[in-house]
Design a protein around this motif. Structure first.
Motif, PDB file in Angstrom:
ATOM      1  N   ARG A  25      49.301  51.856  37.594  1.00 32.48           N
ATOM      2  CA  ARG A  25      50.026  52.168  38.827  1.00 32.48           C
ATOM      3  C   ARG A  25      50.329  53.660  38.924  1.00 32.48           C
ATOM      4  N   SER A  26      50.657  54.271  37.788  1.00 31.25           N
ATOM      5  CA  SER A  26      50.987  55.706  37.804  1.00 31.25           C
ATOM      6  C   SER A  26      49.766  56.574  38.095  1.00 31.25           C
ATOM      7  N   ARG A  27      48.568  56.048  37.882  1.00 30.76           N
ATOM      8  CA  ARG A  27      47.342  56.816  38.120  1.00 30.76           C
ATOM      9  C   ARG A  27      46.847  56.725  39.558  1.00 30.76           C
ATOM     10  N   LEU A  28      47.374  55.795  40.332  1.00 30.16           N
ATOM     11  CA  LEU A  28      46.862  55.562  41.680  1.00 30.16           C
ATOM     12  C   LEU A  28      47.236  56.643  42.688  1.00 30.16           C
ATOM     13  N   THR A  42      46.048  44.589  44.263  1.00 32.16           N
ATOM     14  CA  THR A  42      44.886  43.862  43.748  1.00 32.16           C
ATOM     15  C   THR A  42      44.410  44.483  42.448  1.00 32.16           C
ATOM     16  N   LEU A  43      44.347  45.802  42.415  1.00 26.28           N
ATOM     17  CA  LEU A  43      43.910  46.499  41.206  1.00 26.28           C
ATOM     18  C   LEU A  43      44.854  46.211  40.040  1.00 26.28           C
ATOM     19  N   ILE A  44      46.149  46.232  40.278  1.00 25.20           N
ATOM     20  CA  ILE A  44      47.120  45.962  39.214  1.00 25.20           C
ATOM     21  C   ILE A  44      46.976  44.527  38.715  1.00 25.20           C
ATOM     22  N   LEU A 111      38.881  38.100  43.437  1.00 23.91           N
ATOM     23  CA  LEU A 111      39.477  39.334  43.943  1.00 23.91           C
ATOM     24  C   LEU A 111      38.524  40.527  43.939  1.00 23.91           C
ATOM     25  N   ALA A 112      37.648  40.591  42.965  1.00 25.35           N
ATOM     26  CA  ALA A 112      36.754  41.756  42.839  1.00 25.35           C
ATOM     27  C   ALA A 112      35.523  41.581  43.719  1.00 25.35           C
ATOM     28  N   ASP A 113      34.985  42.706  44.168  1.00 22.87           N
ATOM     29  CA  ASP A 113      33.727  42.664  44.909  1.00 22.87           C
ATOM     30  C   ASP A 113      32.556  42.380  43.975  1.00 22.87           C
ATOM     31  N   ARG A 114      32.659  42.887  42.775  1.00 25.12           N
ATOM     32  CA  ARG A 114      31.643  42.662  41.741  1.00 25.12           C
ATOM     33  C   ARG A 114      32.353  42.648  40.400  1.00 25.12           C
ATOM     34  N   TRP A 115      31.818  41.879  39.469  1.00 28.12           N
ATOM     35  CA  TRP A 115      32.322  41.939  38.101  1.00 28.12           C
ATOM     36  C   TRP A 115      31.231  41.457  37.173  1.00 28.12           C
ATOM     37  N   LEU A 130      36.211  47.220  43.091  1.00 32.18           N
ATOM     38  CA  LEU A 130      36.771  46.947  44.408  1.00 32.18           C
ATOM     39  C   LEU A 130      36.257  48.019  45.361  1.00 32.18           C
ATOM     40  N   ASP A 131      35.718  47.591  46.481  1.00 29.79           N
ATOM     41  CA  ASP A 131      35.289  48.526  47.516  1.00 29.79           C
ATOM     42  C   ASP A 131      36.428  48.697  48.494  1.00 29.79           C
TER      43      ASP A 131
END
Length: 158
Positions: A25-28, A42-44, A111-115, A130-131
């Motif tokens: 979160r601190s890097r976003l 979503t990323l978290i 949740l992810a576009d690709r994994w 994630l796009d």
């Protein structure tokens, strides 16, 4: 487009999951992804799931890597990777409604576009992307997988 690549070493301790979420979160903010943006949530959640899997299922140290776009753009890809020293492949599980675990990879898939995952040295790397695509209607954000978020509510376009 410039991309910021950062990494965090993870100890095999369940407390590391919370630390990984706070770190991500601190890097976003510096990448133009606002804390209140649904992409951030979503990323978290994806960070939480992949780090939990590494900590719980391998018992090995791991490395969390984020690749974040440096400027706010209408479309950009955020990549998350967790590398660990276990050569055991990730296995999606079928669980019933009463089980308290086993849904992590299903969440990642939804949740992810690709994994995916690949062997790496004596271990493996699990990744997801994630796009980010700006929606033009009423402030909604749309992701490449068809999922949208509007006023903090996530839904999938069918």
């Amino acid at each position: 487009m410039q991309v910021l690549q950062v990494q965090l070493e993870i100890r095999p301790d369940p407390a590391e999951v919370g630390r990984a979420r706070r770190w991500a979160r601190s890097r976003l903010a510096g990448s133009g992804i606002g804390d209140d943006e649904s992409l951030a949530e979503t990323l978290i959640l994806l960070v939480s799931e992949l780090v939990t899997n590494a900590v719980v299922h391998t018992g090995c140290p791991a490395v969390l890597r984020l690749s974040l776009p440096l400027v706010e753009a209408e479309s950009a890809t955020v990549r998350l990777e967790v590398a660990d020293r276990s050569d055991r492949a990730p296995v999606p599980r079928c669980v019933d409604g009463d089980q308290t675990g086993g849904r992590g990879l299903a969440l990642v898939d939804g949740l992810a576009d690709r994994w995916g995952w690949s062997p790496e040295g004596a271990g493996k790397r699990i990744w997801c992307e994630l796009d980010r695509c700006s929606g033009s209607e009423g402030g909604a954000t749309t992701y490449g997988n068809g999922a949208s978020a509007y006023e903090g509510l996530a839904f999938e376009a069918v």
